[in-house]
Design a protein around this motif. Structure first.
Motif, PDB file in Angstrom:
ATOM      1  N   VAL A   8       0.868  -1.169   0.000  1.00  0.00           N
ATOM      2  CA  VAL A   8       0.000   0.000   0.000  1.00  0.00           C
ATOM      3  C   VAL A   8       0.909   1.225   0.000  1.00  0.00           C
ATOM      4  CG1 VAL A   8      -1.918   1.186   1.135  1.00  0.00           C
ATOM      5  CG2 VAL A   8      -1.698  -1.304   1.340  1.00  0.00           C
ATOM      6  N   GLY A  35      -4.544   4.327   1.369  1.00  0.00           N
ATOM      7  CA  GLY A  35      -5.021   3.537   2.502  1.00  0.00           C
ATOM      8  C   GLY A  35      -6.416   2.974   2.328  1.00  0.00           C
ATOM      9  N   GLY A  38      -6.184   0.132   0.068  1.00  0.00           N
ATOM     10  CA  GLY A  38      -5.465  -0.916   0.798  1.00  0.00           C
ATOM     11  C   GLY A  38      -6.368  -1.681   1.748  1.00  0.00           C
ATOM     12  N   ILE A  50       1.259  -7.005   4.797  1.00  0.00           N
ATOM     13  CA  ILE A  50       1.011  -5.715   4.149  1.00  0.00           C
ATOM     14  C   ILE A  50       2.182  -4.796   4.448  1.00  0.00           C
ATOM     15  CG2 ILE A  50      -0.452  -3.656   4.055  1.00  0.00           C
ATOM     16  CD1 ILE A  50      -2.795  -5.432   5.003  1.00  0.00           C
ATOM     17  N   MET A  52       2.775  -1.033   4.523  1.00  0.00           N
ATOM     18  CA  MET A  52       1.865   0.102   4.601  1.00  0.00           C
ATOM     19  C   MET A  52       2.637   1.411   4.700  1.00  0.00           C
ATOM     20  SD  MET A  52      -1.461   0.901   4.896  1.00  0.00           S
ATOM     21  CE  MET A  52      -2.366  -0.503   5.569  1.00  0.00           C
ATOM     22  N   GLY A  61      -1.641   5.696   6.309  1.00  0.00           N
ATOM     23  CA  GLY A  61      -1.356   4.322   6.700  1.00  0.00           C
ATOM     24  C   GLY A  61      -1.707   3.973   8.133  1.00  0.00           C
ATOM     25  N   THR A  65      -4.188   1.050   9.078  1.00  0.00           N
ATOM     26  CA  THR A  65      -3.731  -0.017   9.973  1.00  0.00           C
ATOM     27  C   THR A  65      -4.704  -0.200  11.127  1.00  0.00           C
ATOM     28  OG1 THR A  65      -1.407   0.332   9.403  1.00  0.00           O
ATOM     29  CG2 THR A  65      -1.856  -0.753  11.509  1.00  0.00           C
ATOM     30  N   ILE A  79       1.404  -6.356   9.459  1.00  0.00           N
ATOM     31  CA  ILE A  79       1.575  -5.086   8.755  1.00  0.00           C
ATOM     32  C   ILE A  79       2.933  -4.492   9.119  1.00  0.00           C
ATOM     33  CG2 ILE A  79       0.678  -2.745   8.400  1.00  0.00           C
ATOM     34  CD1 ILE A  79      -2.110  -3.825   9.158  1.00  0.00           C
ATOM     35  N   CYS A  99       1.291  -2.261  13.877  1.00  0.00           N
ATOM     36  CA  CYS A  99       2.324  -2.721  12.942  1.00  0.00           C
ATOM     37  C   CYS A  99       3.296  -3.667  13.641  1.00  0.00           C
ATOM     38  CB  CYS A  99       3.085  -1.534  12.362  1.00  0.00           C
ATOM     39  SG  CYS A  99       2.077  -0.524  11.250  1.00  0.00           S
TER      40      CYS A  99
END
Length: 122
Positions: A8, A35, A38, A50, A52, A61, A65, A79, A99
Motif C-alpha cells: 500500500v 489507505g 489498501g 502488508i 503500509m 497508513g 492499519t 503489517i 504494525c
C-alpha cells in the motif's frame, strides 16, 4: 500455495520496486495506491503481509492499519510500516496502531526478502 503480499503505497516507483524484488521469491504481489484502497484489498484478498506507507492521500497508513487491526476478519494480517519521514514518535505510533515492524525509505532491496521471511516465514 504462495503467500500474498499487499503493498500500500502512493508512489508508483516504490510499489513497482517492492513487487519486482519480492515476486521472484514466489510471493503473489498485490498493490494499492492509498489507505482506503489498501483496506478494501486487504479485506477482499486477505494477504499474509502488508507493507503500509504511513503518509498517503485519501487515507493515511496509520488510519488504515487501525481499521484493519480493529476488524476480526483482518486483525491477524501482519503489517509493516514504511515511511521516508521518520518523525519522532512515528515508529512508536505505528507499533501502537498494530504494525509488526517498521522500515525506512528508501527501502533496502537486499534486506526486503529477509524482512518478509522473518515476519511470515518461507
Amino acid at each position: 500455495m504462495s503467500k500474498k503480499i499487499l503493498v500500500v503505497e502512493d508512489n508508483d516507483q516504490n510499489r513497482l520496486l517492492m513487487a519486482d524484488v519480492l515476486r521472484p521469491f514466489g510471493y503473489e504481489m498485490l498493490e494499492a495506491k492509498d489507505g482506503e484502497e489498501g483496506v478494501r484489498m486487504a479485506r477482499e484478498h486477505k494477504p499474509d503481509l502488508i507493507f503500509m506507507d504511513l503518509h498517503m492521500p485519501v487515507m493515511d497508513g496509520l488510519t488504515a492499519t487501525r481499521l484493519l487491526k480493529s476488524d476480526p476478519e483482518t486483525r491477524h494480517i501482519k503489517i509493516v510500516a514504511v515511511t521516508s519521514f521518520a518523525m519522532k514518535g512515528d515508529i512508536e505510533e505505528a507499533i501502537e496502531a498494530g504494525c509488526a515492524d517498521y522500515i525506512a525509505k528508501p527501502v533496502n532491496t537486499r534486506q526486503l526478502p529477509e524482512i518478509v521471511m522473518k515476519i511470515i516465514g518461507e
